[in-house]
Scaffold this motif. Structure first.
Motif, PDB file in Angstrom:
ATOM      1  N   VAL A 135       0.767  -1.204  -0.050  1.00  0.00           N
ATOM      2  CA  VAL A 135       0.003  -0.047   0.016  1.00  0.00           C
ATOM      3  C   VAL A 135       0.648   1.300  -0.214  1.00  0.00           C
ATOM      4  N   LEU A 136       1.873   1.316   1.007  1.00  0.00           N
ATOM      5  CA  LEU A 136       2.733   2.362   0.866  1.00  0.00           C
ATOM      6  C   LEU A 136       3.633   2.626  -0.386  1.00  0.00           C
ATOM      7  N   HIS A 137       4.044   1.712  -0.747  1.00  0.00           N
ATOM      8  CA  HIS A 137       4.831   1.659  -1.991  1.00  0.00           C
ATOM      9  C   HIS A 137       4.207   1.943  -3.260  1.00  0.00           C
ATOM     10  N   PHE A 138       2.940   1.494  -3.234  1.00  0.00           N
ATOM     11  CA  PHE A 138       2.002   1.893  -4.605  1.00  0.00           C
ATOM     12  C   PHE A 138       1.540   3.290  -4.500  1.00  0.00           C
ATOM     13  N   PHE A 139       0.684   3.644  -3.339  1.00  0.00           N
ATOM     14  CA  PHE A 139       0.100   5.024  -3.380  1.00  0.00           C
ATOM     15  C   PHE A 139       0.814   6.051  -3.033  1.00  0.00           C
ATOM     16  N   VAL A 140       1.984   5.863  -2.109  1.00  0.00           N
ATOM     17  CA  VAL A 140       2.741   7.102  -2.012  1.00  0.00           C
ATOM     18  C   VAL A 140       3.892   7.130  -2.782  1.00  0.00           C
ATOM     19  N   LEU A 141       4.755   6.121  -3.076  1.00  0.00           N
ATOM     20  CA  LEU A 141       5.930   6.293  -3.973  1.00  0.00           C
ATOM     21  C   LEU A 141       5.693   6.034  -5.467  1.00  0.00           C
ATOM     22  N   GLU A 142       4.709   5.302  -5.779  1.00  0.00           N
ATOM     23  CA  GLU A 142       4.265   5.381  -7.220  1.00  0.00           C
ATOM     24  C   GLU A 142       3.285   6.411  -7.572  1.00  0.00           C
ATOM     25  N   LYS A 143       2.157   6.485  -7.096  1.00  0.00           N
ATOM     26  CA  LYS A 143       1.309   7.303  -7.338  1.00  0.00           C
ATOM     27  C   LYS A 143       1.241   9.002  -7.175  1.00  0.00           C
ATOM     28  N   ILE A 144       1.718   9.053  -6.146  1.00  0.00           N
ATOM     29  CA  ILE A 144       2.056  10.490  -5.446  1.00  0.00           C
ATOM     30  C   ILE A 144       3.455  10.885  -5.985  1.00  0.00           C
ATOM     31  N   LEU A 145       4.579  10.245  -5.757  1.00  0.00           N
ATOM     32  CA  LEU A 145       5.663  10.732  -6.093  1.00  0.00           C
ATOM     33  C   LEU A 145       6.172  10.146  -7.486  1.00  0.00           C
ATOM     34  N   GLY A 146       5.652   9.073  -8.187  1.00  0.00           N
ATOM     35  CA  GLY A 146       5.985   9.083  -9.649  1.00  0.00           C
ATOM     36  C   GLY A 146       7.134   8.396  -9.415  1.00  0.00           C
ATOM     37  N   ILE A 147       7.591   7.388  -8.359  1.00  0.00           N
ATOM     38  CA  ILE A 147       8.831   6.558  -8.492  1.00  0.00           C
ATOM     39  C   ILE A 147       7.983   5.169  -8.757  1.00  0.00           C
ATOM     40  N   GLN A 148       8.416   4.782 -10.053  1.00  0.00           N
ATOM     41  CA  GLN A 148       7.743   3.415 -10.496  1.00  0.00           C
ATOM     42  C   GLN A 148       8.214   2.291  -9.696  1.00  0.00           C
ATOM     43  N   GLN A 149       7.600   1.068  -9.846  1.00  0.00           N
ATOM     44  CA  GLN A 149       7.718   0.095  -8.806  1.00  0.00           C
ATOM     45  C   GLN A 149       9.236  -0.660  -9.101  1.00  0.00           C
ATOM     46  N   GLU A 150       9.877  -0.576 -10.350  1.00  0.00           N
ATOM     47  CA  GLU A 150      11.134  -1.252 -10.494  1.00  0.00           C
ATOM     48  C   GLU A 150      12.088  -0.051 -10.136  1.00  0.00           C
ATOM     49  N   ALA A 151      11.837   1.118 -10.335  1.00  0.00           N
ATOM     50  CA  ALA A 151      12.762   2.115  -9.980  1.00  0.00           C
ATOM     51  C   ALA A 151      13.063   2.267  -8.125  1.00  0.00           C
ATOM     52  N   GLN A 152      11.771   1.787  -7.644  1.00  0.00           N
ATOM     53  CA  GLN A 152      11.968   1.855  -6.222  1.00  0.00           C
ATOM     54  C   GLN A 152      13.249   1.091  -5.724  1.00  0.00           C
ATOM     55  N   SER A 157      16.368   3.337  -6.129  1.00  0.00           N
ATOM     56  CA  SER A 157      16.237   4.810  -5.812  1.00  0.00           C
ATOM     57  C   SER A 157      17.075   5.375  -4.729  1.00  0.00           C
ATOM     58  N   ASP A 158      17.818   6.531  -4.909  1.00  0.00           N
ATOM     59  CA  ASP A 158      18.669   7.194  -3.794  1.00  0.00           C
ATOM     60  C   ASP A 158      17.950   8.230  -3.138  1.00  0.00           C
ATOM     61  N   GLN A 159      16.404   8.251  -3.250  1.00  0.00           N
ATOM     62  CA  GLN A 159      15.674   8.855  -2.655  1.00  0.00           C
ATOM     63  C   GLN A 159      14.946   8.309  -1.339  1.00  0.00           C
ATOM     64  N   ILE A 160      15.188   6.914  -1.374  1.00  0.00           N
ATOM     65  CA  ILE A 160      14.502   6.073  -0.353  1.00  0.00           C
ATOM     66  C   ILE A 160      15.396   5.386   0.602  1.00  0.00           C
ATOM     67  N   GLN A 161      15.536   5.743   1.719  1.00  0.00           N
ATOM     68  CA  GLN A 161      16.353   4.864   2.948  1.00  0.00           C
ATOM     69  C   GLN A 161      15.366   4.071   3.906  1.00  0.00           C
ATOM     70  N   TYR A 162      16.053   3.081   4.170  1.00  0.00           N
ATOM     71  CA  TYR A 162      15.431   1.907   4.960  1.00  0.00           C
ATOM     72  C   TYR A 162      16.043   2.010   6.363  1.00  0.00           C
ATOM     73  N   ILE A 163      15.036   2.398   7.500  1.00  0.00           N
ATOM     74  CA  ILE A 163      15.785   2.616   8.703  1.00  0.00           C
ATOM     75  C   ILE A 163      14.867   1.700   9.759  1.00  0.00           C
ATOM     76  N   ARG A 164      15.568   0.874  10.597  1.00  0.00           N
ATOM     77  CA  ARG A 164      14.767   0.073  11.496  1.00  0.00           C
ATOM     78  C   ARG A 164      14.435   1.025  12.653  1.00  0.00           C
ATOM     79  N   ASN A 165      15.226   1.684  13.051  1.00  0.00           N
ATOM     80  CA  ASN A 165      15.080   2.280  14.585  1.00  0.00           C
ATOM     81  C   ASN A 165      14.146   3.739  14.340  1.00  0.00           C
ATOM     82  N   PHE A 166      13.213   3.521  15.156  1.00  0.00           N
ATOM     83  CA  PHE A 166      12.094   4.545  15.221  1.00  0.00           C
ATOM     84  C   PHE A 166      12.702   5.959  15.619  1.00  0.00           C
ATOM     85  N   ALA A 167      13.495   6.048  16.677  1.00  0.00           N
ATOM     86  CA  ALA A 167      14.069   7.361  17.074  1.00  0.00           C
ATOM     87  C   ALA A 167      14.879   8.081  15.989  1.00  0.00           C
ATOM     88  N   GLU A 168      15.628   7.003  15.277  1.00  0.00           N
ATOM     89  CA  GLU A 168      16.489   7.611  14.197  1.00  0.00           C
ATOM     90  C   GLU A 168      15.667   8.446  13.373  1.00  0.00           C
TER      91      GLU A 168
END
Length: 432
Positions: free
Chosen positions: A334-351, A354-365
């Motif tokens: 849901v997040l990747h389709f509606f926010v990253l692709e539909k709103i921001l225009g980053i297609q599924q494969e390009a995700q 993409s150097d604009q997306i980072q993956y962080i486990r720590n909530f406070a960080e």
């Protein structure tokens, strides 16, 4: 189904292994720059083999490995074995101690279409290329990937519980986790491990990039070997296997940071309002708790302003990616389709790249990165369940990349797996 065999592991010599906590290191894809710099100070730390430095890191790792073997820094165990690996841990805000039980061995590196080892998420190409180069140069697997098998009868746990009473290594790692490693070298018991796994599929929990590198290395070796039989060392992969039915198998969420938004806050919120219900919050530290257990709900920290957002159920059917329902129903889809692709225009494969997306486990960080203007928005997510992982694997489809964070992470440095032919051949003949 899954063919496993024991291995003659390479381990630090007895003098060094008495301080094993100084020699182990986090996995290559989670070790921070600060951790690396500290670990590099110890000339014998396993980080030099798993995340080598230098202008030609793979070449330098191979040369260092040979030096360590020659000098007796690393020694190969005389008998082949199944290496039992227990991790004792606690979760934040809980006094309960968990113990994830598993064992390390070699498993055939099955192609994805063999449907023996099943993956649940995509890989990031640059990370795979880095691992292939290192594996080719060293022919060493410095840490096992994490696989899951299903055995509701818990057939193997009694053997593991017995062996762990006489550990080879015991230490506390960077996660605050107590790691205990033992070995089973009894041929009859090893055959029981082989028997139990031979009718199982294995789900890949963690280490997709390392496994993908083993597959690519195997294909290269096969192409150059006209005498290929399928039993050569390059056909095998170092893996840590745990039982999906165990209560102590834990999966934590991985959150998303977007470094730059092409919209003002007002315009971005207006775009989100097409698909989500938005609720402004007062305290960003409530974001992870207020979405807990809620389907298609996310915490959003937008340039210092916290919101709870939740997908409007009637728009879910707009997901047009060719995916089975078990994947379309996932929060991260849901997040990747509606926010990253539909709103921001980053297609599924390009995700994936993409150097604009980072993956962080720590909530406070996540919150800190936005507060320090290192990112413009953080999306806080719920973790997936083991049943969701199973369903996706069995469907043959994939989750978005970085969907799962199996906790705790395994540690590099307790046991190393060689796939050099002259070292590998010694390990299979005594038991099989």
């Amino acid at each position: 189904m899954a063919e496993i065999i024991p291995l003659r592991g390479w381990r630090y010599n007895q003098d060094l292994s008495n301080s094993i906590q100084d020699l182990t290191s986090p996995l290559f894809d989670v070790v921070s720059l600060k951790q690396r710099e500290a670990l590099y100070q110890n000339p014998y730390n396993s980080i030099h083999l798993s995340v080598p430095q230098g202008a030609f890191p793979a070449k330098e790792a191979a040369e260092l490995l040979q030096t360590w073997k020659t000098d007796g820094i690393l020694k190969q165990d005389y008998l082949p074995g199944i290496y039992v690996y227990y991790q004792y841990f606690r979760l934040p805000d809980s006094d309960q101690e968990y113990c994830r039980k598993g064992f390390m061995c070699h498993m055939k590196a099955y192609d994805w279409n063999d449907q023996v080892l099943l993956r649940h998420e995509n890989t990031i190409p640059a990370s795979v290329n880095d691992r292939i180069e290192l594996l080719t140069a060293t022919q060493l697997q410095a840490s096992p990937t994490h696989g899951l098998y299903t055995d509701p009868d818990f057939t193997l746990e009694k053997y593991m519980d017995e062996s762990i009473q006489a550990p080879l290594h015991e230490s506390e790692d960077y996660q605050g986790v107590r790691d205990v490693v033992a070995v089973i070298q009894d041929a009859a018991i090893i055959q029981e491990f082989v028997r139990v796994l031979k009718d199982k599929q294995v789900l890949l929990a963690d280490g997709h990039h390392r496994y993908e590198s083993s597959l690519q290395y195997r294909k290269t070796c096969m192409a150059s070997n006209p005498e290929h039989t399928g039993n050569e060392a390059y056909n095998y992969h170092f893996i840590y296997l745990t039982n999906t039915e165990a209560h102590d198998l834990r999966i934590l969420p991985t959150h998303r940071l977007l470094l730059h938004l092409p919209f003002t806050n007002e315009k971005f919120l207006a775009q989100l309002d097409l698909f989500f219900t938005l609720i402004p919050l007062a305290d960003p530290y409530d974001l992870n708790e207020i979405i807990a257990g809620k389907k298609w709900a996310f915490g959003m920290y937008l340039r210092g302003k916290p919101y709870k957002i939740r997908l409007k159920p009637e728009v879910h059917e707009q997901i047009s990616w060719p995916l089975p329902s078990v994947v379309k129903d996932l929060d991260l889809t849901v997040l990747h389709f509606f926010v990253l692709e539909k709103i921001l225009g980053i297609q599924q494969e390009a995700q994936r790249t993409s150097d604009q997306i980072q993956y962080i486990r720590n909530f406070a960080e996540c919150l800190s990165r936005v507060d320090h203007q290192e990112a413009e928005v953080a999306f806080i997510t719920n973790g997936v369940t083991i049943d969701q992982v199973k369903n996706v694997c069995y469907s043959g489809a994939l989750m978005p990349q970085k969907s799962t964070f199996f906790y705790p992470k395994v540690i590099s440095g307790f046991v190393f797996s060689s796939i050099k032919e002259n070292e590998f051949l010694l390990e299979v003949s005594p038991c099989l």
